[in-house]
Write an enzyme that holds these catalytic residues in place. Sequence first.
Site, mmCIF file in Angstrom:
data_model
loop_
_atom_site.group_PDB
_atom_site.id
_atom_site.type_symbol
_atom_site.label_atom_id
_atom_site.label_comp_id
_atom_site.label_asym_id
_atom_site.label_seq_id
_atom_site.Cartn_x
_atom_site.Cartn_y
_atom_site.Cartn_z
ATOM 1 N N ASP A 156 2.011 9.312 10.411
ATOM 2 C CA ASP A 156 2.798 10.110 9.470
ATOM 3 C C ASP A 156 3.692 11.070 10.253
ATOM 4 O O ASP A 156 3.266 11.684 11.238
ATOM 5 C CB ASP A 156 1.853 10.885 8.537
ATOM 6 C CG ASP A 156 2.576 11.419 7.312
ATOM 7 O OD1 ASP A 156 2.285 10.933 6.203
ATOM 8 O OD2 ASP A 156 3.425 12.315 7.452
ATOM 9 N N ILE A 157 4.928 11.229 9.801
ATOM 10 C CA ILE A 157 5.893 12.079 10.495
ATOM 11 C C ILE A 157 5.550 13.568 10.336
ATOM 12 O O ILE A 157 5.990 14.396 11.136
ATOM 13 C CB ILE A 157 7.323 11.775 9.971
ATOM 14 C CG1 ILE A 157 8.374 12.200 10.976
ATOM 15 C CG2 ILE A 157 7.574 12.415 8.613
ATOM 16 C CD1 ILE A 157 9.764 11.656 10.684
ATOM 17 N N ASN A 192 -1.955 8.437 -3.245
ATOM 18 C CA ASN A 192 -1.398 9.257 -4.319
ATOM 19 C C ASN A 192 -0.581 8.382 -5.269
ATOM 20 O O ASN A 192 0.147 7.498 -4.820
ATOM 21 C CB ASN A 192 -0.489 10.348 -3.736
ATOM 22 C CG ASN A 192 -1.255 11.318 -2.850
ATOM 23 O OD1 ASN A 192 -2.369 11.709 -3.182
ATOM 24 N ND2 ASN A 192 -0.667 11.709 -1.732
ATOM 25 N N GLY A 235 1.407 13.979 -6.173
ATOM 26 C CA GLY A 235 2.233 14.316 -5.021
ATOM 27 C C GLY A 235 2.852 13.129 -4.317
ATOM 28 O O GLY A 235 3.278 13.249 -3.163
ATOM 29 N N GLN A 236 2.909 11.960 -4.996
ATOM 30 C CA GLN A 236 3.553 10.811 -4.342
ATOM 31 C C GLN A 236 5.035 11.101 -4.141
ATOM 32 O O GLN A 236 5.730 11.496 -5.083
ATOM 33 C CB GLN A 236 3.374 9.534 -5.177
ATOM 34 C CG GLN A 236 3.929 8.293 -4.473
ATOM 35 C CD GLN A 236 3.657 6.993 -5.228
ATOM 36 O OE1 GLN A 236 3.125 6.989 -6.330
ATOM 37 N NE2 GLN A 236 4.043 5.873 -4.617
ATOM 38 N N SER A 237 5.504 10.935 -2.914
ATOM 39 C CA SER A 237 6.908 11.217 -2.600
ATOM 40 C C SER A 237 7.658 9.988 -2.100
ATOM 41 O O SER A 237 8.881 9.956 -2.129
ATOM 42 C CB SER A 237 7.006 12.340 -1.562
ATOM 43 O OG SER A 237 6.351 11.965 -0.363
ATOM 44 N N HIS A 253 1.008 3.386 -0.291
ATOM 45 C CA HIS A 253 0.529 3.630 1.076
ATOM 46 C C HIS A 253 -0.806 4.336 0.995
ATOM 47 O O HIS A 253 -1.043 5.179 0.145
ATOM 48 C CB HIS A 253 1.537 4.471 1.864
ATOM 49 C CG HIS A 253 2.037 5.677 1.148
ATOM 50 N ND1 HIS A 253 3.041 5.615 0.199
ATOM 51 C CD2 HIS A 253 1.675 6.980 1.225
ATOM 52 C CE1 HIS A 253 3.262 6.826 -0.283
ATOM 53 N NE2 HIS A 253 2.443 7.666 0.316
ATOM 54 N N LEU A 254 -1.657 3.958 1.934
ATOM 55 C CA LEU A 254 -2.976 4.568 2.038
ATOM 56 C C LEU A 254 -2.936 5.565 3.198
ATOM 57 O O LEU A 254 -2.634 5.183 4.332
ATOM 58 C CB LEU A 254 -4.003 3.468 2.317
ATOM 59 C CG LEU A 254 -5.468 3.871 2.326
ATOM 60 C CD1 LEU A 254 -5.899 4.351 0.942
ATOM 61 C CD2 LEU A 254 -6.331 2.687 2.783
ATOM 62 N N HIS A 255 -3.165 6.841 2.889
ATOM 63 C CA HIS A 255 -3.269 7.843 3.949
ATOM 64 C C HIS A 255 -4.645 7.706 4.603
ATOM 65 O O HIS A 255 -5.663 7.619 3.906
ATOM 66 C CB HIS A 255 -3.187 9.262 3.368
ATOM 67 C CG HIS A 255 -1.873 9.624 2.748
ATOM 68 N ND1 HIS A 255 -0.930 10.388 3.391
ATOM 69 C CD2 HIS A 255 -1.351 9.329 1.539
ATOM 70 C CE1 HIS A 255 0.118 10.570 2.604
ATOM 71 N NE2 HIS A 255 -0.117 9.936 1.466
HETATM 72 P P1 AMP Z 1 3.047 10.641 -0.359
HETATM 73 O O1 AMP Z 1 3.432 12.090 -0.537
HETATM 74 O O2 AMP Z 1 1.626 10.328 -0.717
HETATM 75 O O3 AMP Z 1 4.039 9.731 -1.054
HETATM 76 O O4 AMP Z 1 3.132 10.360 1.206
HETATM 77 C C1 AMP Z 1 4.333 10.070 1.842
HETATM 78 C C2 AMP Z 1 4.129 10.367 3.287
HETATM 79 O O5 AMP Z 1 5.166 9.759 4.022
HETATM 80 C C3 AMP Z 1 4.151 11.864 3.632
HETATM 81 O O6 AMP Z 1 2.903 12.239 4.208
HETATM 82 C C4 AMP Z 1 5.309 11.965 4.614
HETATM 83 O O7 AMP Z 1 5.069 12.914 5.643
HETATM 84 C C5 AMP Z 1 5.409 10.563 5.138
HETATM 85 N N1 AMP Z 1 6.712 10.192 5.661
HETATM 86 C C6 AMP Z 1 7.918 10.399 5.090
HETATM 87 N N2 AMP Z 1 8.903 9.907 5.864
HETATM 88 C C7 AMP Z 1 8.287 9.375 6.960
HETATM 89 C C8 AMP Z 1 8.759 8.718 8.138
HETATM 90 N N3 AMP Z 1 10.068 8.501 8.349
HETATM 91 N N4 AMP Z 1 7.856 8.313 9.054
HETATM 92 C C9 AMP Z 1 6.532 8.527 8.864
HETATM 93 N N5 AMP Z 1 6.029 9.123 7.760
HETATM 94 C C10 AMP Z 1 6.897 9.543 6.830
#
Ligand code: AMP
Length: 114
Positions: free
Chosen positions: A30-31, A87, A93-95, A100-102
């Site tokens: 994760d970034i 999420n 909080g899905q963004s 994706h599985l954290h």
């Molecule tokens: P969510 O909020 O559950 O949708 O998780 C999305 C995740 O993607 C967040 O933890 C972000 O930090 C991560 N993320 C967004 N852009 C990138 C990227 N370019 N490389 C790696 N992780 C990313």
Amino acid sequence: MTDCLFCKMASGAIKPDIVYQDDAVLAFRDINPQAPLHVLVIPKRHISTLNDLQETDGALIGKLYLAAKQIAAQEGVALRGYRTVMNCNAEAGQSVFHVHLHVLGGRPMHWPPG
Ligand code: AMP
Ligand code: ZN
């Protein structure tokens, strides 16, 4: 999906810090890590949210967890413990709208989550 960030990673158009991949699954760091270990495991095929899963996607989602298990072992947190989170939609909080599985580990986790 051409405008999906994680599809671009799956296709190789954007190169994340990859920790695992096979024919169906890609995992990368994760970034914006929320723990010493914070990896995202994605299906290479686009699925927007958990709500969009079909009956036929069961094996694919199982592969995300099998990858998480392998990553936890190779990253040295399997015995200490780690957390997997997926999420779904706004209140969770899905963004990024590609499932994706954290995989989080390397520090004590608290419950309930925020
Ligand atoms: P969510 O909020 O559950 O949708 O998780 C999305 C995740 O993607 C967040 O933890 C972000 O930090 C991560 N993320 C967004 N852009 C990138 C990227 N370019 N490389 C790696 N992780 C990313
Ligand atoms: Zn996608």
